[in-house]
Motif scaffolding. Structure first.
Motif, mmCIF file in Angstrom:
data_model
loop_
_atom_site.group_PDB
_atom_site.id
_atom_site.type_symbol
_atom_site.label_atom_id
_atom_site.label_comp_id
_atom_site.label_asym_id
_atom_site.label_seq_id
_atom_site.Cartn_x
_atom_site.Cartn_y
_atom_site.Cartn_z
ATOM 1 N N SER A 227 -22.753 80.782 -94.837
ATOM 2 C CA SER A 227 -23.532 81.957 -95.234
ATOM 3 C C SER A 227 -24.116 81.791 -96.630
ATOM 4 O O SER A 227 -25.093 82.425 -96.983
ATOM 5 N N ASN A 263 -31.753 89.698 -87.128
ATOM 6 C CA ASN A 263 -31.014 90.830 -86.544
ATOM 7 C C ASN A 263 -30.912 92.018 -87.497
ATOM 8 O O ASN A 263 -30.336 93.049 -87.160
ATOM 9 N N SER A 265 -29.027 92.625 -89.860
ATOM 10 C CA SER A 265 -27.650 93.079 -89.934
ATOM 11 C C SER A 265 -27.355 93.653 -91.316
ATOM 12 O O SER A 265 -27.212 92.906 -92.295
ATOM 13 N N TYR A 274 -31.541 77.546 -93.407
ATOM 14 C CA TYR A 274 -30.187 77.020 -93.507
ATOM 15 C C TYR A 274 -30.141 75.598 -92.973
ATOM 16 O O TYR A 274 -30.957 75.223 -92.122
ATOM 17 N N ASP A 285 -32.160 86.208 -91.348
ATOM 18 C CA ASP A 285 -32.514 87.263 -92.297
ATOM 19 C C ASP A 285 -31.236 87.751 -92.967
ATOM 20 O O ASP A 285 -30.188 87.880 -92.297
ATOM 21 N N ALA A 286 -31.389 87.914 -94.289
ATOM 22 C CA ALA A 286 -30.210 88.319 -95.083
ATOM 23 C C ALA A 286 -30.647 89.404 -96.054
ATOM 24 O O ALA A 286 -31.849 89.578 -96.305
ATOM 25 N N PRO A 287 -29.674 90.128 -96.630
ATOM 26 C CA PRO A 287 -30.021 91.138 -97.632
ATOM 27 C C PRO A 287 -30.730 90.476 -98.803
ATOM 28 O O PRO A 287 -30.293 89.427 -99.287
#
Ligand code: 2F8
Ligand code: CA
Length: 301
Positions: A227, A263, A265, A274, A285-287
């Motif tokens: 991550s 997603n 999330s 990555y 997708d990430a914060p």
């Protein structure tokens, strides 16, 4: 008086002989040479006269003949002279014609020689043209081969700053080093802008493939969790959920999302790539506040 003396003389000569005859002639005296000269003499004279007359006739005939002959000879001579003149003129004309013919033959010979030289020149030029054509064909092939190298040469001529990597005519910076601490999407972008660039726009598979290779090598340090192994790129959906746009406002048509991504999330509006074995599944997708490494991009100089 002369006649009487003459008769007297005759009478004296005939006194002795032939008297009757003389007497017959006394009444009619005649004057005759035969009476004066002897008969033999008279005959001879006649013969001479005849001969002379004959000779005169002959001479006259000869003279006439000579005249005629001379006349004929003169005519023939004139004809001969005329013919001679004509022959001379013909000879002169023949000589002139012969000279003209010889001169014409000489010019013809010179012209033939010139034509032969021209023919050889043409043959030589044809041969050279063939060689030039072969050379031109070879040059065309060489030019085509050299042109095929232009993109590679142009690519090799481009260069990037130290620690920047040339990929598809652009320079990329990946914050591999530990001196660059992980940071939010905006902080990462600020870093890029500070160095004359912006977060990477990975809008081709060639870029994705090359960048994925680079981060795969870096990820061989497995101390980093998956991550935390992501790298921010210039893609987000902050304006409208699920509408992903590059930094220049261009909407994303297709991406290289991992299975199940994006997603969103827990409100994930920023995209990162990555390390993956399959480069087509590199994105998540990430914060946007999440701390990650990043990739900057600038044009090659
Ligand atoms: O399993 C996919 C999921 O994994 C993580 O969440 C547990 C990611 N979160 C971060 O990287 C912060 C999600 O984005 C991801 O969808
Ligand atoms: Ca996600």
């Amino acid at each position: 008086m002369e006649e009487s003396a003459y008769n007297k003389l005759i009478h004296q000569e005939d006194l002795s002989a032939d008297e009757p005859a003389l007497r017959l002639n006394q009444e009619k005296p005649q004057v005759s040479l035969s009476l004066v000269w002897p008969a033999s003499t008279w005959t001879s004279r006649r013969v001479i006269e005849i001969i002379l007359a004959a000779l005169a006739a002959v001479l006259l005939a000869v003279d006439i003949g000579l005249g005629v002959y001379y006349k004929n000879l003169t005519d023939e001579s004139r004809a001969v002279m005329s013919i001679s003149r004509e022959v001379a003129e013909l000879n002169a004309a023949h000589e002139a014609a012969t000279m003209i013919q010889e001169e014409a033959q000489m010019r013809l010979k010179q012209e033939i020689t010139k034509q032969q030289v021209i023919k050889w020149q043409v043959e030589y030029q044809v041969k050279r043209n063939g060689e030039y054509k072969k050379l031109a064909d070879k040059l065309q092939r060489d030019i085509a081969a050299l042109k095929s190298h232009i993109p590679t040469i142009r690519e090799s001529c481009r260069h990037c700053l130290p620690r920047w990597t040339l990929v598809d005519s652009a320079c990329f910076f990946l914050s591999f080093s530990e001196i660059y601490s992980s940071r939010s999407w905006q902080e990462a972008r600020d870093f890029c802008k500070k160095h004359g660039s912006d977060l990477a726009v990975v809008d081709t598979f060639e870029k994705q493939l090359k960048l994925n290779q680079l981060i795969n090598i870096h990820h061989q340090d497995l101390s980093r969790s998956i991550s935390q192994s992501g790298f921010w790129i210039g893609l987000r959906d902050v304006d409208s959920e699920a509408v992903w746009k590059w930094l220049d406002g261009t909407k994303l048509s297709e991406g290289f999302w991992n299975d199940g991504e994006p997603n969103n999330s827990g409100n994930e509006d920023c995209a990162a790539t990555y390390p993956r074995s399959n480069p087509f599944k590199g994105w998540n997708d990430a914060p946007c506040t999440y701390n990650l490494k990043w990739i900057c991009e600038m044009s090659a100089s």
